[in-house]
Design a protein around this motif. Structure first.
Motif, PDB file in Angstrom:
ATOM      1  N   VAL A 106      68.292  57.402 -19.564  1.00 22.55           N
ATOM      2  CA  VAL A 106      67.415  58.563 -19.383  1.00 22.55           C
ATOM      3  C   VAL A 106      65.961  58.126 -19.287  1.00 22.55           C
ATOM      4  N   GLN A 107      65.591  57.104 -20.030  1.00 17.91           N
ATOM      5  CA  GLN A 107      64.220  56.598 -19.943  1.00 17.91           C
ATOM      6  C   GLN A 107      63.931  56.035 -18.564  1.00 17.91           C
ATOM      7  N   VAL A 108      64.897  55.321 -18.009  1.00 18.93           N
ATOM      8  CA  VAL A 108      64.735  54.799 -16.653  1.00 18.93           C
ATOM      9  C   VAL A 108      64.595  55.950 -15.669  1.00 18.93           C
ATOM     10  N   ALA A 109      65.469  56.936 -15.822  1.00 18.46           N
ATOM     11  CA  ALA A 109      65.425  58.092 -14.925  1.00 18.46           C
ATOM     12  C   ALA A 109      64.063  58.759 -14.985  1.00 18.46           C
ATOM     13  N   ASP A 110      63.578  58.935 -16.193  1.00 22.49           N
ATOM     14  CA  ASP A 110      62.299  59.587 -16.405  1.00 22.49           C
ATOM     15  C   ASP A 110      61.166  58.740 -15.817  1.00 22.49           C
ATOM     16  N   SER A 111      61.244  57.442 -16.042  1.00 21.62           N
ATOM     17  CA  SER A 111      60.176  56.561 -15.608  1.00 21.62           C
ATOM     18  C   SER A 111      60.111  56.453 -14.082  1.00 21.62           C
ATOM     19  N   VAL A 112      61.261  56.355 -13.456  1.00 25.26           N
ATOM     20  CA  VAL A 112      61.293  56.198 -11.996  1.00 25.26           C
ATOM     21  C   VAL A 112      61.109  57.534 -11.290  1.00 25.26           C
ATOM     22  N   GLY A 113      61.630  58.585 -11.935  1.00 23.08           N
ATOM     23  CA  GLY A 113      61.530  59.893 -11.310  1.00 23.08           C
ATOM     24  C   GLY A 113      62.791  60.306 -10.586  1.00 23.08           C
ATOM     25  N   ILE A 114      63.918  59.735 -11.004  1.00 17.56           N
ATOM     26  CA  ILE A 114      65.197  60.109 -10.419  1.00 17.56           C
ATOM     27  C   ILE A 114      66.051  60.761 -11.492  1.00 17.56           C
ATOM     28  N   SER A 115      67.205  61.238 -11.107  1.00 15.46           N
ATOM     29  CA  SER A 115      68.088  61.876 -12.083  1.00 15.46           C
ATOM     30  C   SER A 115      68.797  60.823 -12.928  1.00 15.46           C
ATOM     31  N   ARG A 116      69.291  61.280 -14.065  1.00 19.91           N
ATOM     32  CA  ARG A 116      69.986  60.362 -14.956  1.00 19.91           C
ATOM     33  C   ARG A 116      71.214  59.775 -14.279  1.00 19.91           C
ATOM     34  N   ALA A 117      71.950  60.594 -13.550  1.00 18.62           N
ATOM     35  CA  ALA A 117      73.173  60.128 -12.907  1.00 18.62           C
ATOM     36  C   ALA A 117      72.886  58.976 -11.949  1.00 18.62           C
ATOM     37  N   THR A 118      71.873  59.153 -11.139  1.00 12.43           N
ATOM     38  CA  THR A 118      71.512  58.111 -10.181  1.00 12.43           C
ATOM     39  C   THR A 118      71.055  56.844 -10.891  1.00 12.43           C
ATOM     40  N   ALA A 119      70.212  57.026 -11.899  1.00  8.44           N
ATOM     41  CA  ALA A 119      69.745  55.860 -12.647  1.00  8.44           C
ATOM     42  C   ALA A 119      70.929  55.085 -13.214  1.00  8.44           C
ATOM     43  N   GLN A 120      71.876  55.833 -13.754  1.00 10.16           N
ATOM     44  CA  GLN A 120      73.030  55.164 -14.339  1.00 10.16           C
ATOM     45  C   GLN A 120      73.845  54.427 -13.285  1.00 10.16           C
ATOM     46  N   ARG A 121      73.984  55.030 -12.131  1.00 12.12           N
ATOM     47  CA  ARG A 121      74.722  54.342 -11.059  1.00 12.12           C
ATOM     48  C   ARG A 121      74.110  52.978 -10.767  1.00 12.12           C
ATOM     49  N   TYR A 122      72.814  52.935 -10.623  1.00 11.17           N
ATOM     50  CA  TYR A 122      72.149  51.669 -10.296  1.00 11.17           C
ATOM     51  C   TYR A 122      72.182  50.704 -11.473  1.00 11.17           C
ATOM     52  N   LEU A 123      72.031  51.241 -12.664  1.00  9.60           N
ATOM     53  CA  LEU A 123      72.039  50.369 -13.840  1.00  9.60           C
ATOM     54  C   LEU A 123      73.397  49.696 -14.011  1.00  9.60           C
ATOM     55  N   VAL A 124      74.452  50.474 -13.792  1.00 15.24           N
ATOM     56  CA  VAL A 124      75.788  49.903 -13.902  1.00 15.24           C
ATOM     57  C   VAL A 124      75.968  48.788 -12.877  1.00 15.24           C
ATOM     58  N   TYR A 125      75.512  49.043 -11.682  1.00 12.65           N
ATOM     59  CA  TYR A 125      75.640  48.031 -10.631  1.00 12.65           C
ATOM     60  C   TYR A 125      74.890  46.758 -11.005  1.00 12.65           C
ATOM     61  N   LEU A 126      73.650  46.919 -11.463  1.00  5.11           N
ATOM     62  CA  LEU A 126      72.844  45.747 -11.812  1.00  5.11           C
ATOM     63  C   LEU A 126      73.454  44.983 -12.985  1.00  5.11           C
ATOM     64  N   ALA A 127      73.980  45.715 -13.931  1.00  4.50           N
ATOM     65  CA  ALA A 127      74.575  45.053 -15.094  1.00  4.50           C
ATOM     66  C   ALA A 127      75.844  44.311 -14.696  1.00  4.50           C
ATOM     67  N   ARG A 128      76.639  44.918 -13.840  1.00  5.83           N
ATOM     68  CA  ARG A 128      77.884  44.288 -13.406  1.00  5.83           C
ATOM     69  C   ARG A 128      77.624  42.998 -12.655  1.00  5.83           C
ATOM     70  N   HIS A 129      76.506  42.942 -11.965  1.00  5.97           N
ATOM     71  CA  HIS A 129      76.196  41.754 -11.187  1.00  5.97           C
ATOM     72  C   HIS A 129      75.280  40.803 -11.921  1.00  5.97           C
ATOM     73  N   GLY A 130      75.079  41.042 -13.187  1.00  9.22           N
ATOM     74  CA  GLY A 130      74.374  40.057 -14.000  1.00  9.22           C
ATOM     75  C   GLY A 130      72.868  40.037 -13.809  1.00  9.22           C
TER      76      GLY A 130
END
Lengths: 229, 229
Positions: free
Chosen positions: B182-206
DNA sequence: TTGCGGTTTTGCGCGTTCTGCTCACGGACC
DNA sequence: GGTCCGTGAGCAGAACGCGCAAAACCGCAA
């Protein structure tokens, strides 16, 4: 039967490892070596399918030995068995085609898991070679490489997370000699109930062992420890 | 950047492969070779991190070349690229430590997937090497070997944009010490769902690391932090 | 020897909070 | 004007902590 050569400079350790290997169905120990020279001679004479290779050998480094194993007519596969946990050794072992890397000291469960994964790999290869068409599909090749990684962990228990599972398992693994549920909870930072849920799961699946601690008043305490032979 | 040497006896095919490699972010082509001799020289001179190695070479078999690649000071990793689909070649490539095996002809998607998997592997290694303790855990080693299989994740960056990816990545990078979805979403200005999608991707790829925040009631919060010491 | 109370721990249901998935909307590129 | 890609909203369910009841042991007395 998968003929295995066990290599360790300490003959007592080698004996323990050989005992582990023998008790895994499908594996036999065709020899034990304590030096690079013995290893090379044993590989040429006994033609093992697999070598459990220690890295600290008195006459030569294990990874250098490994490179020369390719030069025999039927080169064996290698599982590195070493106390060396530095990235350079690990990386080089991978680059030279090791099918596994286990750090000493380890218990039977870990080696058993790796050997079973290797057995699965061989089975898959055998199945492919007896299939009519000699041409393997890309998907078959992918499956073989995936088996290298080993189906190490049960992918998804229900209602439990992979991250927490790793935390709990590592907490038990680093506890000497055993640890209680509340200690795990405290160490990981989760509640006792959650810790117990994961511990029960890990114990049920044979990753860790359960021992009951009697003596004091009250219900006996469940103490967990990493699985040793 | 991962310096790559592309090897194929047919220069047109080599060019196509080189084009593929170049269009994968993080990879550059440091050379193209059409024979075993050229390959060995190029490896010694250009010091590539990775070699896309064809097996049918005019002067020497690719797997024999591969064995000699270990003898240079900084041996490269190898992805075998060949029309040969016989089990002997595949098996030998695995035994010699190939990080992948793709059968020709193949499309961009397949090579892209393999290169991404290899990039993840390197990232993981780099992350481990910069961590204070030089001693890798068994679980870390297991993870590395699992990445060899590569089939763990579908690396399709589908439904995601490069610019948003950078925004999310930078948000995590500049957060100290970690940050929630939620902090990422708030900071970037996107929704929580979208932020989570990208975060999961980045985490999965190390690219970033995931840590679970326990303590309060309810499902634990995922907190992300950049990968480094 | 056997039963009973006390004690400590486990086991389980429930509420809570966050995640992950699905589907529908909006803009860009044809 | 249609199609596709990326986003936002809403909802099912995943994963945790809390608290209580049952379990399992010990000590002691009958």
């Amino acid at each position: 039967m998968i003929g295995t050569l066990v290599v360790d400079d300490d003959f007592r350790v080698a004996d323990v490892h050989a005992g582990y290997v023998k008790s895994v169905t499908g594996f036999t120990v065709v020899g034990v070596a304590q030096s690079a020279a013995q290893t090379l001679r044993a590989v040429q004479e006994r033609r093992p399918d697999l070598v459990l290779l220690d890295l600290y050998l008195p006459d030569e480094h294990g990874l250098d030995v490994m490179r020369r194993l390719d030069e025999v007519p039927t080169p064996p596969d290698v599982i590195v068995v070493s106390a060396a946990r530095d990235l350079a050794s690990i990386r080089r072992a991978m680059r030279q085609g090791a099918v596994g890397y286990v750090v000493k000291p380890f218990g039977f469960a870990l080696l058993n898991e790796r050997l079973c994964a290797y057995r699965d790999l061989r089975r898959r290869v055998a199945a492919l070679s007896t299939e009519g068409s000699q041409a393997a599909e890309q998907s078959d090749i992918d499956a073989l490489f995936a088996l290298l990684g080993g189906s190490t962990v049960a992918p998804a228990p229900k209602g439990q997370s992979e991250s927490t599972m790793r935390l709990v398992r590592d907490a038990v693994r680093h506890a000497a000699p055993d640890i209680s549920a509340v200690q795990v909870a405290d160490s990981v930072g989760i509640s006792r109930a959650t810790a117990q849920r994961y511990l029960v799961y890990l114990a049920r699946h044979g990753v860790i062992e359960l021992r009951l601690q009697y003596g004091s008043t009250g219900r006996p305490e469940h103490r967990y420890r990493p699985r040793r032979g």
